[in-house]
Design a protein around this motif. Structure first.
Motif, short mmCIF file in Angstrom:
data_model
loop_
_atom_site.label_atom_id
_atom_site.label_comp_id
_atom_site.label_asym_id
_atom_site.label_seq_id
_atom_site.Cartn_x
_atom_site.Cartn_y
_atom_site.Cartn_z
N LYS A 39 0.79 -1.22 0.11
CA LYS A 39 0.06 0.10 0.00
C LYS A 39 0.78 1.25 -0.08
O LYS A 39 1.87 1.21 0.67
N LEU A 40 0.45 2.33 -0.64
CA LEU A 40 1.01 3.67 -0.77
C LEU A 40 0.56 4.77 -0.08
O LEU A 40 -0.86 4.85 -0.47
N LEU A 41 0.92 5.69 0.55
CA LEU A 41 0.39 6.91 0.97
C LEU A 41 1.03 8.07 0.38
O LEU A 41 2.31 8.06 0.32
N ALA A 42 0.38 8.86 -0.34
CA ALA A 42 1.02 10.04 -0.90
C ALA A 42 0.61 11.18 0.21
O ALA A 42 -0.45 11.47 0.45
N HIS A 63 3.89 -0.90 8.99
CA HIS A 63 2.84 -1.66 8.73
C HIS A 63 3.02 -2.46 7.28
O HIS A 63 2.28 -3.00 6.60
N GLY A 64 4.39 -2.22 6.87
CA GLY A 64 4.56 -2.87 5.37
C GLY A 64 4.46 -1.94 4.29
O GLY A 64 4.56 -2.50 3.15
N GLY A 65 3.91 -0.90 4.32
CA GLY A 65 3.58 -0.06 3.29
C GLY A 65 4.70 1.04 3.03
O GLY A 65 5.79 1.02 3.75
N HIS A 66 4.13 2.01 2.06
CA HIS A 66 5.37 2.86 1.77
C HIS A 66 4.64 4.24 1.77
O HIS A 66 3.58 4.37 1.30
N ALA A 67 5.60 5.41 1.82
CA ALA A 67 4.95 6.57 1.82
C ALA A 67 5.68 7.67 0.94
O ALA A 67 7.05 7.51 1.01
N GLY A 103 -4.22 9.98 -6.97
CA GLY A 103 -5.29 9.11 -6.68
C GLY A 103 -4.97 7.89 -7.59
O GLY A 103 -5.40 6.85 -7.24
N ARG A 104 -4.33 8.04 -8.60
CA ARG A 104 -4.17 6.92 -9.57
C ARG A 104 -2.80 6.15 -8.81
O ARG A 104 -2.56 4.98 -9.40
N TYR A 105 -1.90 6.86 -8.18
CA TYR A 105 -0.74 6.12 -7.78
C TYR A 105 -0.90 5.67 -6.50
O TYR A 105 -0.38 4.44 -6.35
N ALA A 106 -1.58 6.22 -5.57
CA ALA A 106 -1.50 5.92 -4.12
C ALA A 106 -2.99 5.24 -3.62
O ALA A 106 -4.02 5.65 -4.31
N ASP A 107 -3.02 4.70 -2.59
CA ASP A 107 -4.19 4.04 -2.09
C ASP A 107 -4.88 5.15 -1.01
O ASP A 107 -5.95 5.07 -0.91
N PRO A 139 -9.29 7.59 -0.79
CA PRO A 139 -9.50 8.22 0.45
C PRO A 139 -8.45 9.15 0.94
O PRO A 139 -7.37 9.19 0.59
N VAL A 140 -9.11 10.52 1.18
CA VAL A 140 -8.14 11.64 1.68
C VAL A 140 -8.11 11.95 3.24
O VAL A 140 -9.22 11.91 3.73
#
Ligand code: CP
Length: 335
Positions: A39-42, A63-67, A103-107, A139-140
């Motif tokens: 999962k990716l956070l921007a 938690h194993g994701g990336h920002a 929103g197209r790149y990140a979750d 989601p924002v």
């Protein structure tokens, strides 16, 4: 399926927020591992940050994701947030494109957008974060806007519960503080909401001319009514602190002088003594001191208070990490 944004915490149900706080406590105890793999956070910062930026990045990593973190205008294109503007000035990219692209790149997308001058009638609409969320397909999360700081609000609620046990019926004083700058009301409104959510008796102590927005006060009263708390407003700080269980010293600007810092500075000039001192701490009932940080030492809160065991400001900042871990796990369906 409609996406879920977090712009103002009171827009989520009471039970949903209780679930978030419960999950945050479990996360903090080390009972929840992983869940955000792939999962990716921007996280986008139109304004500076220490805690919000570092804790959001840490939450994704843990938690194993990336920002990815963007600061438009500093290494990425400067953003335009106004609708219908002729973009022949300094701004290069409109949020009408930036939000859906991210929103197209990140979750999930986080956005910090402080008020940008003008008058309060305009700023109170919180248009930047709400327009951004409308443009974005994911989601924002509001990382502090003109009106709210929901992640801070969650951390404040959790910290009060940890420090006080059962905070219901205890007095929480939101204390206006003098400050050299005209600051927004997002944090004080969110802090009062956190205390009301905890069923506390909320006392807002401020000098004349520094009332919160009436809709924010109504939101605090609404939450207090739902949780068995209460809300009062006073200009007598020392009386409010007598026997109080918690104090949240925080500065905010006069809303009728919004965008006019010189006039605000003149109005608050007689109130330089609105500061949390050791003597005021002593008047409380072994009270706990909160602040969102950053804090101006010996301006808003004295060294003796910040350095006392009654100060919870670092625990409160730590809790930003845990509540955001819970929030991201919830928004991304991993909880
Ligand atoms: N409390 C808070 O939001 O801190 P930062 O401004 O450093 O993110």
């Amino acid at each position: 399926m409609t996406k879920r944004d977090l712009i103002a915490l009171e827009e989520w149900g009471l039970g949903e927020v209780e679930d978030l706080l419960g999950l945050a406590a479990r996360v903090k105890r080390g009972e929840v591992r992983g869940g955000l793999e792939g999962k990716l956070l921007a996280a986008v910062f139109l304004d500076p940050s220490l805690r919000t930026r570092a804790s959001m990045e840490a939450a994704m990593f843990l938690h194993g994701g990336h920002a990815i973190v963007l600061e438009p205008g500093k290494g990425s294109w400067a953003w335009e947030t106004e609708k219908g503007v002729v973009m022949d000035g300094a701004t290069v990219e409109h949020i009408a494109e930036a939000a859906p692209v991210l929103g197209r790149y990140a979750d999930v997308i986080g956005l910090r957008s402080f008020p940008r001058g003008g008058d309060w009638a305009t700023a109170r609409r919180d248009a930047i974060i709400r327009d951004f969320a409308a443009y974005c397909g994911k989601p924002v999360v509001n990382l502090e806007s003109a009106r709210r700081h929901p992640c801070q609000e969650l951390a404040d609620a959790l910290t009060l519960r940890e420090r006080l046990g059962d905070p219901r019926g205890r007095r929480f004083v939101l204390s206006w503080a003098w400050h050299p700058k005209q600051l927004p009301t997002a944090v004080p409104a969110s802090a009062a909401l956190a205390a009301a959510r905890n069923g506390m008796d909320v006392v807002i102590a401020r000098p004349p001319g520094y009332d919160l927005d009436p809709d924010d006060l109504a939101a605090v009263r609404g939450l207090a009514a739902a949780t068995g708390g209460s809300v009062a407003v006073t200009d007598d700080l020392d009386d409010a602190l007598q026997g109080a269980a918690a104090v949240y010293p925080k500065s905010w600007g006069a809303l009728d002088l919004f965008g006019n810092p010189e006039a605000d500075l003149a109005r608050r000039a007689p109130h330089r003594d609105w500061r949390m001192t050791a003597a005021r701490l002593g008047a409380m009932d072994r009270g706990v001191v909160l602040h969102c940080l950053p804090v101006r030492r010996n301006v808003e809160i004295d060294d003796a208070v910040l350095d006392s065991p009654q100060s919870a400001v670092v625990d409160e900042a730590e809790n930003r990490l845990h509540v955001q871990r819970a929030l991201l796990l919830t928004l991304l369906g991993a909880a």
